[in-house]
Design an enzyme around this catalytic site. Structure first.
Site, PDB file in Angstrom:
ATOM      1  N   HIS A   1       0.856  -1.246  -0.092  1.00 48.99           N
ATOM      2  CA  HIS A   1      -0.028   0.126   0.152  1.00 48.99           C
ATOM      3  C   HIS A   1       0.824   1.295   0.219  1.00 48.99           C
ATOM      4  O   HIS A   1       1.816   1.112   0.673  1.00 48.99           O
ATOM      5  CB  HIS A   1      -0.982  -0.031   1.334  1.00 48.99           C
ATOM      6  CG  HIS A   1      -1.770  -1.188   1.237  1.00 48.99           C
ATOM      7  ND1 HIS A   1      -1.653  -2.173   1.908  1.00 48.99           N
ATOM      8  CD2 HIS A   1      -3.274  -1.105   1.024  1.00 48.99           C
ATOM      9  CE1 HIS A   1      -2.540  -3.122   1.675  1.00 48.99           C
ATOM     10  NE2 HIS A   1      -3.610  -2.432   1.063  1.00 48.99           N
TER      11      HIS A   1
ATOM     12  N   MET B   1       8.183  -3.775   5.231  1.00 52.94           N
ATOM     13  CA  MET B   1       8.572  -3.631   4.111  1.00 52.94           C
ATOM     14  C   MET B   1       9.203  -2.374   3.416  1.00 52.94           C
ATOM     15  O   MET B   1      10.070  -2.435   2.802  1.00 52.94           O
ATOM     16  CB  MET B   1       7.370  -4.031   2.714  1.00 52.94           C
ATOM     17  CG  MET B   1       6.767  -5.325   2.685  1.00 52.94           C
ATOM     18  SD  MET B   1       7.941  -6.742   2.716  1.00 52.94           S
ATOM     19  CE  MET B   1       8.722  -6.450   1.211  1.00 52.94           C
TER      20      MET B   1
ATOM     21  N   ASP C   1      27.188   0.285  -5.368  1.00 52.91           N
ATOM     22  CA  ASP C   1      27.289   1.395  -6.490  1.00 52.91           C
ATOM     23  C   ASP C   1      28.237   2.319  -6.322  1.00 52.91           C
ATOM     24  O   ASP C   1      29.008   2.291  -7.337  1.00 52.91           O
ATOM     25  CB  ASP C   1      25.877   2.110  -6.815  1.00 52.91           C
ATOM     26  CG  ASP C   1      25.930   2.945  -8.235  1.00 52.91           C
ATOM     27  OD1 ASP C   1      26.478   2.375  -9.093  1.00 52.91           O
ATOM     28  OD2 ASP C   1      25.557   4.020  -7.850  1.00 52.91           O
TER      29      ASP C   1
END
Length: 165
Positions: A78, A119, A134
Site C-alpha cells: 500500500h 517492507m 554502486d
C-alpha cells in the site's frame, strides 16, 4: 507463524489486502543489512576519499527515498504516509583476520496507519546497501551484501516481533 498468506485470495490469485476496516495504530519497523568489503574500500568511505562523493550521505538519502517508494517497487504494498524514516550507517573494521570489514545499515520506519511498515524498513536497508555497492564498485566489485532482515516491528494485529539476540 501465520498459516495463511494474506495476499492470496480463495482462488489462489495475488491481491492487495483490503485494510479499510482496520483501525489506525502506531506502527514501527526496524531492519538491517550489511555490506562486506576490503579494508581499503572501507577506508575510502570513512576518509571521504571516494571519487563519487560522500558514500554514507548518499546511501542514507537513497534509503529514505526507497522507503517512500516501496509501494511503487513491491506490487502489493500500500502507498503509506510515513511519519518517520531513519537510516543509520556504521563502519565496522574487522577485529581480526577471520572477520570482514563491513558497513552495517539500520533503518527505522514509523507511521500511524492501517498496515505495517516492515517492507518499507527492509527496502530502505536494501537500497542503502545497493547504493554503497554502486558508489564503491569502481574500486571493489566483489563486495557482498548480506543479512537483510527485519529486526523488530510493533503495532497492528500481529503485535510485537523482535529478533532474538
Amino acid at each position: 507463524m501465520m498459516n495463511q498468506l494474506t495476499h492470496i485470495n480463495a482462488s489462489g490469485e495475488a491481491n492487495m489486502v483490503d485494510v479499510s476496516a482496520k483501525a489506525e495504530t502506531v506502527r514501527e519497523a526496524r531492519a538491517e543489512a550489511f555490506v562486506h568489503m576490503a579494508p581499503e574500500t572501507l577506508e575510502l568511505i570513512v576518509s571521504g576519499q571516494n571519487h563519487k562523493g560522500d558514500v554514507f550521505a548518499t546511501a542514507r538519502i537513497a534509503g529514505i527515498q526507497a522507503a517512500k517508494k516501496t509501494w511503487d517497487l513491491i506490487p502489493l504494498c500500500h502507498p503509506l504516509l510515513l511519519s518517520k524514516v531513519e537510516v543509520q550507517l556504521e563502519a565496522i573494521p574487522a577485529a581480526n583476520e577471520n572477520e570482514t570489514n563491513m558497513v552495517r545499515i539500520e533503518s527505522c520506519c514509523k507511521l500511524a496507519g492501517k498496515t505495517g511498515v516492515e517492507m518499507e524498513a527492509l527496502t530502505a536497508a536494501s537500497v542503502a546497501a545497493l547504493t554503497i555497492y554502486d558508489m564503491c564498485k569502481a574500486v571493489q566489485k566483489d563486495m557482498v551484501i548480506s543479512q537483510v532482515r527485519l529486526l523488530e516491528k510493533t503495532g497492528g494485529k500481529s503485535g510485537h516481533f523482535k529478533v532474538e539476540a
